[in-house]
Motif scaffolding. Structure first.
Motif, PDB file in Angstrom:
ATOM      1  N   GLN A 464     -11.114  -9.978   5.525  1.00 39.48           N
ATOM      2  CA  GLN A 464     -10.047 -11.277   6.091  1.00 39.48           C
ATOM      3  C   GLN A 464      -9.504 -12.046   4.936  1.00 39.48           C
ATOM      4  N   ASP A 465     -10.024 -12.086   3.951  1.00 36.15           N
ATOM      5  CA  ASP A 465      -9.751 -12.807   2.857  1.00 36.15           C
ATOM      6  C   ASP A 465      -8.259 -12.158   2.199  1.00 36.15           C
ATOM      7  N   VAL A 466      -7.925 -11.115   2.256  1.00 34.74           N
ATOM      8  CA  VAL A 466      -6.873 -10.277   1.548  1.00 34.74           C
ATOM      9  C   VAL A 466      -5.739  -9.911   2.572  1.00 34.74           C
ATOM     10  N   GLU A 467      -4.506  -9.895   1.820  1.00 35.02           N
ATOM     11  CA  GLU A 467      -3.472  -9.188   2.623  1.00 35.02           C
ATOM     12  C   GLU A 467      -3.398  -7.783   2.204  1.00 35.02           C
ATOM     13  N   ILE A 468      -3.488  -7.111   3.303  1.00 42.37           N
ATOM     14  CA  ILE A 468      -3.035  -5.581   3.198  1.00 42.37           C
ATOM     15  C   ILE A 468      -1.632  -5.453   3.559  1.00 42.37           C
ATOM     16  N   PRO A 469      -0.820  -4.934   2.677  1.00 37.89           N
ATOM     17  CA  PRO A 469       0.467  -4.870   2.561  1.00 37.89           C
ATOM     18  C   PRO A 469       0.900  -3.807   3.734  1.00 37.89           C
ATOM     19  N   THR A 470       0.168  -2.893   3.803  1.00 37.92           N
ATOM     20  CA  THR A 470       0.408  -1.765   4.879  1.00 37.92           C
ATOM     21  C   THR A 470      -0.587  -1.465   5.631  1.00 37.92           C
ATOM     22  N   PRO A 471      -0.954  -0.702   6.581  1.00 38.89           N
ATOM     23  CA  PRO A 471      -1.932  -0.398   7.272  1.00 38.89           C
ATOM     24  C   PRO A 471      -2.428   0.899   6.189  1.00 38.89           C
ATOM     25  N   ILE A 472      -3.729   0.714   6.177  1.00 34.44           N
ATOM     26  CA  ILE A 472      -4.475   2.214   5.423  1.00 34.44           C
ATOM     27  C   ILE A 472      -5.003   2.941   6.264  1.00 34.44           C
ATOM     28  N   TYR A 539     -18.088   1.658   0.938  1.00 30.66           N
ATOM     29  CA  TYR A 539     -16.995   2.415   0.239  1.00 30.66           C
ATOM     30  C   TYR A 539     -15.589   2.024   0.508  1.00 30.66           C
ATOM     31  N   VAL A 540     -15.352   1.846   1.972  1.00 30.95           N
ATOM     32  CA  VAL A 540     -14.106   1.646   2.490  1.00 30.95           C
ATOM     33  C   VAL A 540     -13.743   0.277   1.880  1.00 30.95           C
ATOM     34  N   GLU A 541     -14.208  -0.741   1.836  1.00 30.01           N
ATOM     35  CA  GLU A 541     -14.126  -1.892   1.362  1.00 30.01           C
ATOM     36  C   GLU A 541     -13.811  -1.788  -0.377  1.00 30.01           C
ATOM     37  N   ARG A 542     -14.898  -1.170  -0.796  1.00 31.93           N
ATOM     38  CA  ARG A 542     -14.477  -1.096  -2.376  1.00 31.93           C
ATOM     39  C   ARG A 542     -13.090  -0.224  -2.876  1.00 31.93           C
ATOM     40  N   VAL A 543     -12.787   0.642  -2.250  1.00 27.75           N
ATOM     41  CA  VAL A 543     -11.715   1.423  -2.196  1.00 27.75           C
ATOM     42  C   VAL A 543     -10.561   0.796  -2.219  1.00 27.75           C
ATOM     43  N   THR A 544     -10.696  -0.126  -0.879  1.00 29.11           N
ATOM     44  CA  THR A 544      -9.528  -0.945  -0.780  1.00 29.11           C
ATOM     45  C   THR A 544      -9.274  -2.050  -1.628  1.00 29.11           C
ATOM     46  N   ARG A 545     -10.263  -2.638  -2.283  1.00 30.54           N
ATOM     47  CA  ARG A 545     -10.102  -3.762  -3.296  1.00 30.54           C
ATOM     48  C   ARG A 545      -9.567  -3.203  -4.285  1.00 30.54           C
ATOM     49  N   THR A 546     -10.052  -1.833  -4.694  1.00 30.96           N
ATOM     50  CA  THR A 546      -9.417  -1.580  -5.889  1.00 30.96           C
ATOM     51  C   THR A 546      -8.293  -1.079  -5.968  1.00 30.96           C
ATOM     52  N   PHE A 547      -7.732  -0.727  -4.884  1.00 30.26           N
ATOM     53  CA  PHE A 547      -6.218  -0.509  -4.659  1.00 30.26           C
ATOM     54  C   PHE A 547      -5.552  -1.303  -4.766  1.00 30.26           C
ATOM     55  N   LEU A 548      -5.884  -2.626  -4.078  1.00 29.52           N
ATOM     56  CA  LEU A 548      -5.341  -3.969  -4.030  1.00 29.52           C
ATOM     57  C   LEU A 548      -5.261  -4.595  -5.654  1.00 29.52           C
ATOM     58  N   ASP A 549      -6.175  -4.164  -6.372  1.00 26.98           N
ATOM     59  CA  ASP A 549      -5.962  -4.863  -7.867  1.00 26.98           C
ATOM     60  C   ASP A 549      -5.381  -3.836  -8.603  1.00 26.98           C
ATOM     61  N   GLU A 550      -5.296  -2.796  -8.481  1.00 26.54           N
ATOM     62  CA  GLU A 550      -4.728  -1.854  -9.394  1.00 26.54           C
ATOM     63  C   GLU A 550      -3.428  -1.295  -9.109  1.00 26.54           C
ATOM     64  N   GLN A 565      -7.163   7.199 -11.489  1.00 23.15           N
ATOM     65  CA  GLN A 565      -8.273   7.963 -12.292  1.00 23.15           C
ATOM     66  C   GLN A 565      -9.588   8.006 -11.317  1.00 23.15           C
ATOM     67  N   GLU A 566     -10.419   9.141 -11.479  1.00 19.25           N
ATOM     68  CA  GLU A 566     -11.384   9.323 -10.495  1.00 19.25           C
ATOM     69  C   GLU A 566     -12.343   8.165 -10.276  1.00 19.25           C
ATOM     70  N   ASP A 567     -12.779   7.490 -11.197  1.00 20.77           N
ATOM     71  CA  ASP A 567     -13.694   6.352 -11.403  1.00 20.77           C
ATOM     72  C   ASP A 567     -12.988   5.080 -10.405  1.00 20.77           C
ATOM     73  N   SER A 568     -11.982   5.265 -10.367  1.00 19.96           N
ATOM     74  CA  SER A 568     -11.235   4.168  -9.428  1.00 19.96           C
ATOM     75  C   SER A 568     -11.442   4.531  -7.932  1.00 19.96           C
ATOM     76  N   LEU A 569     -11.770   5.724  -7.507  1.00 23.70           N
ATOM     77  CA  LEU A 569     -11.843   6.242  -6.319  1.00 23.70           C
ATOM     78  C   LEU A 569     -13.284   6.237  -5.732  1.00 23.70           C
ATOM     79  N   LYS A 570     -14.256   6.020  -6.513  1.00 25.79           N
ATOM     80  CA  LYS A 570     -15.500   6.229  -6.268  1.00 25.79           C
ATOM     81  C   LYS A 570     -16.330   4.828  -5.790  1.00 25.79           C
TER      82      LYS A 570
END
Length: 570
Positions: A464-472, A539-550, A565-570
């Motif tokens: 709830q603290d982040v803005e997701i630009p499009t639905p994932i 996992y869903v939180e982690r990969v979503t936050r990584t996406f928003l950061d990268e 990179q695969e490390d970003s997806l794990k």
């Protein structure tokens, strides 16, 4: 294990998503090549009689003599032609899914699929469905991603009365399952959309009238899926149907349809291909008949694992397929035509939208497609209170209410929120879909609906603290067969039982044509990554936050995931 009649393709998928046709020189069971001698038991029982004949036996005999009296070829075979599947026996764990046969996995209760071509319902029909759900199905009611309603816990003794109630309001279960032309997907906003390419209402009705129950198409090699849309949103997942008609504007011939064939997912996913042919509105019926007859006559019947149209297309290619269609089935050439334009807007139609008559249609997200009998009745009541008599289901497990006066929009939204229908959902509530899962499905290894609900709730709190630009999009499937379209999701999860552990294999970056991507594509499998249900929210939180950061500016989740990179997806 004796495979159930509807077991999906079992050949492994190539990394590219391509499927190969069978080896040449073998008898593939093609009617036009090697005759109609049945080469497996499924083909034997289909050859004995029109499978739709079982309807009368259900009414006259089985509903009176009970479940134990039903022969195996009827209960595990022909019943599907009437939309009836035995549901999974309660308490049989996922470890048993691949070890037991259909009889051992089956309970004495049924799932009943209601066929809703184009997802079309009146409020009267919706209220009747709610009553059936409450009286016979323990108040279950799931919206599928094929625009159907699915009920559970049906007893064979109650089926005739249920059918009578459906018949009384013009609803049917005919060919909702089985080796038939299943429900025709149609744009849920056909006829009301403010700026369509073409209105497919007449063509959809012609297909339904001409072909549902038509004995010429009641015995196909396997299931056969159809879609038609004239919406600029490309809202019927046309790339993953056996045949699709997609609205286009021909520079000389005007509005019509681009013809696609050979799409399907499961464990051998393949996106459909354009034949490059333009189909005028008046040609939709003969062209559909020709494509379906090609499947009937040339489809591979020997092995059910190869008995989908995608395998024939993989062998023939689109050029040969079009030539056979024109030469053998139409007797004339089709004009060349343009490809569909890039999608505009959201294909799920969630939210408040303008109609072409000044009224509004309102799209509601559910929680992984789950409703109840009471919720269906509440939906009908709220729609009528808002001045509407028409409801639509979408191929994205959503519900629309059409014809709402502008002044009634807010009251409609408020009336349906307590029933789990949200016109202003969070990104994950909007874009999460789930298959039936082990709760009722005999092919599943893991639970899905409740897990999806839990992950949605977790993401609403944690992100709830982040803005997701499009639905994932998050798609959760209980087995490899991809009823929830895992390969075409941003985050697709395939349930497995491996080494005495229940886990999900992860697919990332899939998607169908949308404003974010010009054409559909299959996701990548993250090598070596297996997620348990307990770890899924993390996992869903982690990969979503990584996406928003990268992510780079304007980059979608799929674009990022396919290149990260695969490390970003794990």
């Amino acid at each position: 294990m004796t495979p159930s009649v509807d077991t999906q393709d079992q050949a492994p998928a190539a990394a590219s998503g391509r499927v190969r046709g069978p080896r040449k020189g073998t008898d593939l069971g093609q009617w036009k090549v090697s005759g109609r001698t049945p080469l497996n038991h499924n083909e034997e029982f289909k050859a004995e009689e029109n499978s739709l004949n079982v309807r009368q036996r259900i009414i006259d005999t089985y509903s009176k003599t009970g479940y134990a009296s039903i022969p195996a070829d009827d209960v595990h075979g022909r019943f599907r032609w009437l939309g009836l599947y035995t549901q999974r026996k309660q308490g049989v764990d996922g470890a048993s899914t691949s070890k037991l046969d259909a009889e051992s996995l089956s309970d004495e209760y049924f799932m009943q699929r209601i066929r809703l071509d184009g997802g079309q319902l009146t409020t009267e029909q919706t209220r009747v469905l709610g009553g059936i759900s409450r009286d016979f199905a323990r108040s279950t009611a799931d919206v599928s991603d094929r625009q159907n309603i699915q009920l559970h816990w049906l007893r064979i003794e109650d089926v005739p009365e249920m059918w009578e109630r459906l018949d009384s309001v013009g609803l049917t279960t005919l060919e909702a399952c089985g080796d038939t032309p299943r429900v025709f997907l149609g744009s849920p906003v056909a006829g009301v959309e403010a700026d369509p390419i073409i209105d497919p209402t007449s063509e959809l009705e012609a297909l339904r009238t001409e072909f549902v129950g038509n004995p010429d198409y009641v015995n196909l090699p396997r299931k056969f899926k159809t879609a038609i849309t004239g919406s600029r949103t490309l809202d019927v997942v046309h790339e993953i149907n056996d045949v699709s008609f997609v609205g286009v504007n021909h520079p000389e011939l005007g509005p019509g349809y681009d013809l696609w064939v050979g799409g399907a997912l499961s464990v051998s996913p393949r996106l459909g291909e354009r034949l490059g042919a333009f189909v005028a509105p008046e040609d939709v019926v003969p062209v559909w008949a020709g494509v379906t007859a090609i499947f009937r006559d040339y489809g591979y019947r020997k092995q059910r694992t190869k008995a989908r149209l995608k395998f024939l297309l993989a062998e023939w290619g689109p050029e040969k397929f079009r030539q056979v269609l024109q030469d053998e089935y139409l007797g004339r050439e089709l004009p060349d035509g343009p490809a569909p334009e890039r999608a505009v807007g959201h294909a799920d139609h969630v939210g408040v939208h303008e109609q072409n008559d000044g009224k509004k249609y309102v799209g509601f997200a559910l929680t992984a497609g789950r409703l109840s009998g009471d919720a269906l009745v509440a939906l009908a009541d709220a729609a009528e209170a808002a001045g509407s008599g028409r409801i639509r289901l979408t191929p994205h497990q959503k519900v629309l209410v059409l014809d709402v006066a502008p002044e009634n929009v807010d009251s409609l939204i408020e009336a349906l929120r307590p029933w789990g229908m949200h016109a202003k959902p969070s990104p994950f509530r909007r874009s999460t879909i789930a298959c039936t899962g082990i709760e009722f499905c005999k092919l599943a290894f893991v639970e899905t609906k409740g897990l999806a609900a839990r992950v949605i709730d977790d993401m609403e709190q944690r992100l709830q603290d982040v803005e997701i630009p499009t639905p994932i999009s998050l798609h959760i499937n209980g087995c490899p067969n991809s009823c929830a379209r895992i390969q075409t999701a941003d985050i697709g999860l395939k349930g497995q039982y491996i080494g005495e552990e229940y886990v999900f294999q992860v697919h990332l970056g899939g998607g169908l044509a949308s404003p974010d991507r010009e054409e559909g594509g299959l996701g990548r499998t993250v090598r070596g990554l297996k997620i348990t249900a307990d770890d899924l929210s993390d996992y869903v939180e982690r990969v979503t936050r990584t996406f928003l950061d990268e992510r780079e500016a304007h980059q979608s989740f799929a674009e990022w995931a396919l290149n990260a990179q695969e490390d970003s997806l794990k």
